[in-house]
Write a protein that holds these residues in place. Structure first.
Motif, PDB file in Angstrom:
ATOM      1  N   UNK B  10       0.866  -1.175   0.000  1.00 43.43           N
ATOM      2  CA  UNK B  10       0.000   0.000   0.000  1.00 43.43           C
ATOM      3  C   UNK B  10       0.904   1.227   0.000  1.00 43.43           C
ATOM      4  N   UNK B  11       0.633   2.154  -0.903  1.00 44.62           N
ATOM      5  CA  UNK B  11       1.538   3.278  -1.160  1.00 44.62           C
ATOM      6  C   UNK B  11       1.942   4.108   0.037  1.00 44.62           C
ATOM      7  N   UNK B  54      -3.128   3.123   2.183  1.00 43.72           N
ATOM      8  CA  UNK B  54      -3.744   4.041   1.241  1.00 43.72           C
ATOM      9  C   UNK B  54      -4.394   3.178   0.192  1.00 43.72           C
ATOM     10  N   UNK B  55      -5.619   3.483  -0.162  1.00 41.84           N
ATOM     11  CA  UNK B  55      -6.261   2.718  -1.212  1.00 41.84           C
ATOM     12  C   UNK B  55      -7.620   2.233  -0.791  1.00 41.84           C
ATOM     13  N   UNK B  56      -8.115   1.280  -1.539  1.00 42.03           N
ATOM     14  CA  UNK B  56      -9.442   0.757  -1.260  1.00 42.03           C
ATOM     15  C   UNK B  56      -9.361  -0.278  -0.135  1.00 42.03           C
TER      16      UNK B  56
END
Lengths: 254, 217
Positions: B10-11, B54-56
């Motif tokens: 995840x970024x 970060x993200x879904x």
């Protein structure tokens, strides 16, 4: 409401160097985007935007290094755009330390790319950048390639389509106003802001601090982006925010 | 002291790592090792654990479950041994019972409640909430020691469309006002989570990370 209007300086970066010179005092290397980023971080910018305008594919690797070095030193949100074409591009930018990526031509060419990117990385980190030119009263068209190529696509329809596909934010640039210092295209900004449920960043045309006030107050933008007025030291970030605050716009001053 | 930051694809991990390194330096914890790792064993044996994200929701959960032994390592270190844990953004949301973003996804169940879409009462407010907001402290917590909150306080940086609707009011440490109260910070025993991004929140963020490094729950 206590969410603050954001002031976002934007740096054009080519082959790892800032293109439109930045004339800060105390800047060691005015051409180094990382130095410029650090200066804006210290000055209280709410977010920073890098636009990579590198033409050659060889040079494109440099932006990852710039982003990585910036993220090591600046603890502020960073949006990176320019040449974002694949999910792999986005992933590399996020891993390097970008918080959001801005997609322009690729969104016009393949709107589903935006949907794929939003599904993979979340809506919140996908910004779609709209380069708009007025073609008739209250009508704007999407252009690509720095305003050279017309697409025939209506800007308002495109904005709506991008949000449906998962864009979490729209960067709305008036190509008519860009570089002109006569203020944002308020009618354009407001038309899009009132049409879509996601935040809007107004861009293109800032010459005075009143223009930034107008962008938020009249254009209904959630953030205002500017380049040259900050780079050339015409105004500081703090002056911009104090001016906005004096006109009743909530801004972050810490 | 070793702080494990879990790397599950995840970024934004570089920012989190660098912010912790700076927070450690600024609080005189020069010996602290900030360990960005995808190795379950290193997480299990760390002194403090950070889960960024970060993200879904479903994507993050799948990424985490894709690391062999990681869920067990978290159960051992955080649930059994009660080591200090900090979740950030989706990492915080994963502490909930369930996430309702796009599909229904099970969370860790550490903070009872679902992660639901924000619906600001003021229809002109945009979702996602992107930007700087102040925090209202619901009750004092060691992670907010020395941090000015309230309308005139410091700002935190938010980027989110969903928030954790906690069932136990005591778990909510701070909220932000966005057309109603939005859960900004949760904590239960040794487990804490920030909806905002401390690693991007300059002054407030670095102070909070410093507090986490010395937190004795």
């Amino acid at each position: 409401m206590t969410l603050k209007a954001r002031v976002i300086p934007c740096l054009d970066v080519k082959d790892g160097r800032v293109v439109k010179g930045v004339s800060f005092v105390n800047l060691i290397d005015a051409g180094d985007p990382v130095d410029a980023a650090r200066a804006y971080d210290a000055a209280g910018a709410d977010e920073l935007c890098f636009l990579d305008i590198t033409a050659s594919s060889d040079g494109r690797e440099t932006i990852f290094d710039v982003v990585a070095r910036t993220a090591e030193q600046c603890f502020m949100p960073l949006t990176v755009g320019g040449g974002v074409r694949t999910l792999a591009d986005i992933r590399k930018l996020l891993l390097a330390g970008a918080d959001k990526v801005s997609i322009n031509s690729a969104a016009v060419r393949d709107p589903d790319f935006v949907a794929q990117a939003a599904d993979k990385f979340g809506d919140q980190c996908i910004v779609v950048s709209l380069d708009c030119k007025q073609t008739a009263p209250d009508t704007w068209e999407i252009f690509t390639h720095g305003g050279r190529n017309a697409t025939g696509i209506d800007a308002l329809d495109f904005a709506e389509a991008m949000v449906k596909r998962g864009a979490g934010e729209l960067l709305v640039t008036s190509m008519d106003r860009d570089g002109g210092k006569i203020g944002y295209d308020i009618a354009l900004t407001r038309a899009i802001a009132d049409r879509v449920p996601v935040p809007i960043i107004a861009s293109g045309g800032v010459g005075t601090l009143d223009h930034m006030v107008e962008g938020v107050r009249d254009g209904h933008a959630n953030a205002v982006l500017a380049a040259s007025i900050f780079h050339f030291g015409t105004y500081t970030i703090d002056e911009a925010k104090q001016h906005m605050a004096a006109h009743g716009i909530p801004v972050r001053l810490d | 002291m070793r702080v494990a930051i879990i790397d599950y694809g995840s970024g934004n991990l570089r920012s989190a790592t660098k912010a912790f390194e700076r927070a450690a330096r600024e609080s005189g914890l020069d010996h602290a090792e900030i360990d960005l790792t995808d190795d379950a064993e290193r997480v299990a044996s760390a002194d403090r654990i950070v889960l960024p994200g970060v993200g879904a929701y479903a994507d993050c959960r799948a990424g985490l479950d894709g690391l062999p032994g990681m869920r067990e390592a978290l159960a051992e270190a955080v649930e059994k041994q009660a080591k200090p844990f900090l979740g950030i953004c989706v990492g915080m949301q994963l502490m909930a019972s369930r996430g309702l973003e796009k599909s229904v996804t099970q969370g860790f169940g550490w903070i009872k409640g679902d992660v639901v879409k924000m619906e600001p009462e003021d229809a002109t407010l945009k979702v996602p909430q992107i930007g700087w907001n102040t925090l209202t402290l619901a009750r004092p917590h060691p992670l907010f020691a020395g941090i000015e909150t309230g309308t005139d306080g410091l700002h935190a940086y938010f980027v989110h469309s969903y928030h954790l609707a906690a069932e136990r009011p005591d778990d909510v440490i701070a909220t932000s006002d966005y057309g109603g109260a939005v859960t900004a910070f949760v904590a239960h025993e040794n487990k804490a989570g920030a909806q905002f991004h401390p690693e991007k929140s300059q002054k407030l963020g670095l102070a909070l990370l410093s507090n986490f490094l010395t937190w004795k729950p």
